[in-house]
Design a protein around this motif. Sequence first.
Motif, PDB file in Angstrom:
ATOM      1  N   ARG A 183       0.834  -1.205   0.000  1.00  0.00           N
ATOM      2  CA  ARG A 183       0.000   0.000   0.000  1.00  0.00           C
ATOM      3  C   ARG A 183       0.870   1.257   0.000  1.00  0.00           C
ATOM      4  O   ARG A 183       0.648   2.188  -0.785  1.00  0.00           O
ATOM      5  N   TYR A 184       1.832   1.293   0.882  1.00  0.00           N
ATOM      6  CA  TYR A 184       2.741   2.447   0.907  1.00  0.00           C
ATOM      7  C   TYR A 184       3.478   2.601  -0.415  1.00  0.00           C
ATOM      8  O   TYR A 184       3.607   3.708  -0.944  1.00  0.00           O
ATOM      9  N   MET A 185       3.979   1.504  -0.962  1.00  0.00           N
ATOM     10  CA  MET A 185       4.764   1.580  -2.187  1.00  0.00           C
ATOM     11  C   MET A 185       3.937   2.149  -3.337  1.00  0.00           C
ATOM     12  O   MET A 185       4.410   3.010  -4.098  1.00  0.00           O
ATOM     13  N   GLN A 186       2.714   1.691  -3.474  1.00  0.00           N
ATOM     14  CA  GLN A 186       1.883   2.165  -4.578  1.00  0.00           C
ATOM     15  C   GLN A 186       1.507   3.633  -4.407  1.00  0.00           C
ATOM     16  O   GLN A 186       1.553   4.416  -5.368  1.00  0.00           O
ATOM     17  N   ILE A 187       1.138   4.006  -3.211  1.00  0.00           N
ATOM     18  CA  ILE A 187       0.662   5.369  -2.984  1.00  0.00           C
ATOM     19  C   ILE A 187       1.801   6.381  -3.087  1.00  0.00           C
ATOM     20  O   ILE A 187       1.672   7.431  -3.722  1.00  0.00           O
ATOM     21  N   LEU A 188       2.942   6.072  -2.494  1.00  0.00           N
ATOM     22  CA  LEU A 188       4.049   7.023  -2.480  1.00  0.00           C
ATOM     23  C   LEU A 188       4.770   7.115  -3.816  1.00  0.00           C
ATOM     24  O   LEU A 188       5.481   8.091  -4.072  1.00  0.00           O
ATOM     25  N   SER A 189       4.600   6.105  -4.668  1.00  0.00           N
ATOM     26  CA  SER A 189       5.307   6.124  -5.958  1.00  0.00           C
ATOM     27  C   SER A 189       4.494   6.759  -7.069  1.00  0.00           C
ATOM     28  O   SER A 189       4.968   6.832  -8.201  1.00  0.00           O
ATOM     29  N   ALA A 190       3.263   7.206  -6.791  1.00  0.00           N
ATOM     30  CA  ALA A 190       2.456   7.850  -7.826  1.00  0.00           C
ATOM     31  C   ALA A 190       3.262   8.962  -8.489  1.00  0.00           C
ATOM     32  O   ALA A 190       3.977   9.727  -7.822  1.00  0.00           O
ATOM     33  N   HIS A 191       3.152   9.050  -9.797  1.00  0.00           N
ATOM     34  CA  HIS A 191       4.031   9.932 -10.581  1.00  0.00           C
ATOM     35  C   HIS A 191       4.029  11.362 -10.060  1.00  0.00           C
ATOM     36  O   HIS A 191       5.099  11.971  -9.882  1.00  0.00           O
ATOM     37  N   VAL A 192       2.850  11.934  -9.793  1.00  0.00           N
ATOM     38  CA  VAL A 192       2.802  13.335  -9.383  1.00  0.00           C
ATOM     39  C   VAL A 192       3.315  13.538  -7.967  1.00  0.00           C
ATOM     40  O   VAL A 192       3.666  14.660  -7.585  1.00  0.00           O
ATOM     41  N   CYS A 193       3.352  12.451  -7.162  1.00  0.00           N
ATOM     42  CA  CYS A 193       3.814  12.561  -5.781  1.00  0.00           C
ATOM     43  C   CYS A 193       5.321  12.368  -5.647  1.00  0.00           C
ATOM     44  O   CYS A 193       5.942  12.915  -4.723  1.00  0.00           O
ATOM     45  N   ALA A 194       5.916  11.580  -6.542  1.00  0.00           N
ATOM     46  CA  ALA A 194       7.319  11.191  -6.383  1.00  0.00           C
ATOM     47  C   ALA A 194       8.237  12.409  -6.310  1.00  0.00           C
ATOM     48  O   ALA A 194       9.154  12.458  -5.477  1.00  0.00           O
ATOM     49  N   GLY A 195       8.014  13.388  -7.180  1.00  0.00           N
ATOM     50  CA  GLY A 195       8.869  14.578  -7.165  1.00  0.00           C
ATOM     51  C   GLY A 195       8.695  15.396  -5.906  1.00  0.00           C
ATOM     52  O   GLY A 195       9.656  16.009  -5.410  1.00  0.00           O
ATOM     53  N   ILE A 196       7.469  15.422  -5.365  1.00  0.00           N
ATOM     54  CA  ILE A 196       7.223  16.148  -4.117  1.00  0.00           C
ATOM     55  C   ILE A 196       8.004  15.524  -2.976  1.00  0.00           C
ATOM     56  O   ILE A 196       8.721  16.209  -2.228  1.00  0.00           O
ATOM     57  N   PHE A 197       7.902  14.201  -2.832  1.00  0.00           N
ATOM     58  CA  PHE A 197       8.557  13.528  -1.714  1.00  0.00           C
ATOM     59  C   PHE A 197      10.081  13.559  -1.832  1.00  0.00           C
ATOM     60  O   PHE A 197      10.778  13.481  -0.826  1.00  0.00           O
ATOM     61  N   ALA A 198      10.595  13.679  -3.047  1.00  0.00           N
ATOM     62  CA  ALA A 198      12.047  13.696  -3.247  1.00  0.00           C
ATOM     63  C   ALA A 198      12.654  15.066  -3.007  1.00  0.00           C
ATOM     64  O   ALA A 198      13.875  15.171  -2.808  1.00  0.00           O
ATOM     65  N   THR A 199      11.834  16.124  -3.005  1.00  0.00           N
ATOM     66  CA  THR A 199      12.383  17.483  -2.935  1.00  0.00           C
ATOM     67  C   THR A 199      11.824  18.330  -1.798  1.00  0.00           C
ATOM     68  O   THR A 199      12.334  19.427  -1.558  1.00  0.00           O
ATOM     69  N   ILE A 200      10.780  17.849  -1.109  1.00  0.00           N
ATOM     70  CA  ILE A 200      10.259  18.564   0.068  1.00  0.00           C
ATOM     71  C   ILE A 200      10.406  17.651   1.278  1.00  0.00           C
ATOM     72  O   ILE A 200       9.742  16.611   1.354  1.00  0.00           O
ATOM     73  N   PRO A 201      11.240  17.991   2.240  1.00  0.00           N
ATOM     74  CA  PRO A 201      11.342  17.156   3.440  1.00  0.00           C
ATOM     75  C   PRO A 201      10.006  17.100   4.175  1.00  0.00           C
ATOM     76  O   PRO A 201       9.314  18.112   4.324  1.00  0.00           O
ATOM     77  N   SER A 202       9.642  15.901   4.635  1.00  0.00           N
ATOM     78  CA  SER A 202       8.358  15.677   5.306  1.00  0.00           C
ATOM     79  C   SER A 202       8.520  15.568   6.814  1.00  0.00           C
ATOM     80  O   SER A 202       9.538  15.101   7.317  1.00  0.00           O
ATOM     81  N   LEU A 203       7.469  15.987   7.501  1.00  0.00           N
ATOM     82  CA  LEU A 203       7.251  15.675   8.911  1.00  0.00           C
ATOM     83  C   LEU A 203       5.847  15.120   9.019  1.00  0.00           C
ATOM     84  O   LEU A 203       4.882  15.770   8.585  1.00  0.00           O
ATOM     85  N   SER A 204       5.690  13.936   9.604  1.00  0.00           N
ATOM     86  CA  SER A 204       4.400  13.248   9.590  1.00  0.00           C
ATOM     87  C   SER A 204       3.995  12.807  10.990  1.00  0.00           C
ATOM     88  O   SER A 204       4.835  12.446  11.810  1.00  0.00           O
ATOM     89  N   ILE A 205       2.687  12.822  11.211  1.00  0.00           N
ATOM     90  CA  ILE A 205       2.094  12.175  12.374  1.00  0.00           C
ATOM     91  C   ILE A 205       1.002  11.259  11.864  1.00  0.00           C
ATOM     92  O   ILE A 205       0.384  11.526  10.828  1.00  0.00           O
ATOM     93  N   TRP A 206       0.749  10.149  12.554  1.00  0.00           N
ATOM     94  CA  TRP A 206      -0.235   9.200  12.041  1.00  0.00           C
ATOM     95  C   TRP A 206      -1.589   9.384  12.695  1.00  0.00           C
ATOM     96  O   TRP A 206      -1.739  10.059  13.714  1.00  0.00           O
ATOM     97  N   ASP A 207      -2.605   8.786  12.064  1.00  0.00           N
ATOM     98  CA  ASP A 207      -3.949   8.766  12.609  1.00  0.00           C
ATOM     99  C   ASP A 207      -4.502   7.350  12.439  1.00  0.00           C
ATOM    100  O   ASP A 207      -3.750   6.427  12.088  1.00  0.00           O
TER     101      ASP A 207
END
Length: 478
Positions: A183-207
């Motif tokens: 699930r993570y692999m498919q969602i995070l690898s979406a074409h429009v998302c890949a560039g965002i995750f590679a160039t904007i550092p993330s901070l995450s909290i879960w729900d």
Amino acid sequence: MSSQQKIDRLGPILHFRGGDESKIRVAAMIVSPETAPPPANITVRSGQIAPLLIATVAGLNFWRHDFTMAADEGGYRLGEAWYPVVTDLTGDMRIAFVSCNGEENGDLNRDSAERNIMWARLADEHSVSPFALLLQGGDQIYADEATKDHPLSEDWPEFAPENPDPQALASLTRHLQERFADRYMQILSAHVCAGIFATIPSLSIWDDHDICDGWGSLPEHLIKSEVGQAVFSVARQMYLLFQQGATDADIPALFWDPTGRNLGWQRDFPGVTIFAPDLRSERDRDDIMGPAGWRAMDALQPKGAHTIMVSSVPLLGPRLSLLETVMLAIPRMQHYEDDLRDQWQSHSHRDEWRRMLKQVLRLRESGPVTVVSGEIHLATRAVMGPQNTVINQLVASGISHRAPPSSYALCLGLFAGLGEAPLLGHPIRIKQLPGQKHRYVAQRNYLTMQRRKGHWTAKWHLEESGVTPALALDDERV
């Protein structure tokens, strides 16, 4: 995007570790098949950074590069590819906030362009005016279907078998690891998302959906069952790997509680402190946070002139305790109990809600406080007065979860008109977004925050209505 599609390579995904006037520290995660060679080194001004293998799970290797970039460096190189990053955190800066990246049923079968339309808009905006940070406020995945197709968890969370066979339980753990990872692999690898995750550092909290729907508000015998604990354990492992670029060994350096019982965190930037209490790890039907979370919250001291709190469940809300009373009196509505019990405003959490509000007011003594939240699949905002201690709350939800009917938003807005004041002298009001007529907007959305010349503003990006006018966040007018 399809549930039949197998993705076995991912990254780089940047995770923010810290920063000051001269540098930022990040971790870049790359996931590849267990049999594949290590990824290339990352090159920054200070030298070559080799990857570190931090875990092997579900046939995948998790590689991490830990590195620092100088404030004037502007990016990093992986192999021959250049990735631009905002590395100067002083002066003007921009932050994006997203939540609810998915849906409970059939999420992996949705058309990718339709599912990720708001991600595409965020990517376009980032290419024009880059973001320094991506805040992810919860439900980054919807893992509810991960328990299907295994005999121990097929009926979860309605039922969990007692005393399952140890071999079957081990089989369930492997099954869940594979399903969560996929699930993570498919969602995070979406074409429009890949560039965002590679160039904007993330901070995450879960729900809850990063675990399962309603985790912590479910009946105690389900949460404490061996199946329930297997679900939580795997969800936690995958949250750490995919959303934090971390394992248990990294917890003391990254989170409030070195034991890992609570995964809340705090990061201090030049001029701003961002913190996120973990509202899931210690949650049960009576308490939102346990001793570890509250010890950290009581000790929290902001270092920046502006404080941003990430609350996965909205902190400022309408009088949901009244709605809870009405719904529990109607038998056919009682299945919504877990959803209402998830909220700070539930009867079960009233005292704890007041305790958190008092803590936020304490933080307000050091300067403006803005709460950002998701979870409700609507866009709205709230304020808690009076003017000299005003708290702003900005709710943006969800970036890919389709919105509920407009009639639902209108009814909730009417209900919100009743007002709420859990602390004497500090009324809470649900207010319209700038440029909107109603208190709640039923459109997919995300939020952007900008600091310019020392002052913070926010804008909502709405699927149909477009971008709202800017809302001032350090102005005491409410």
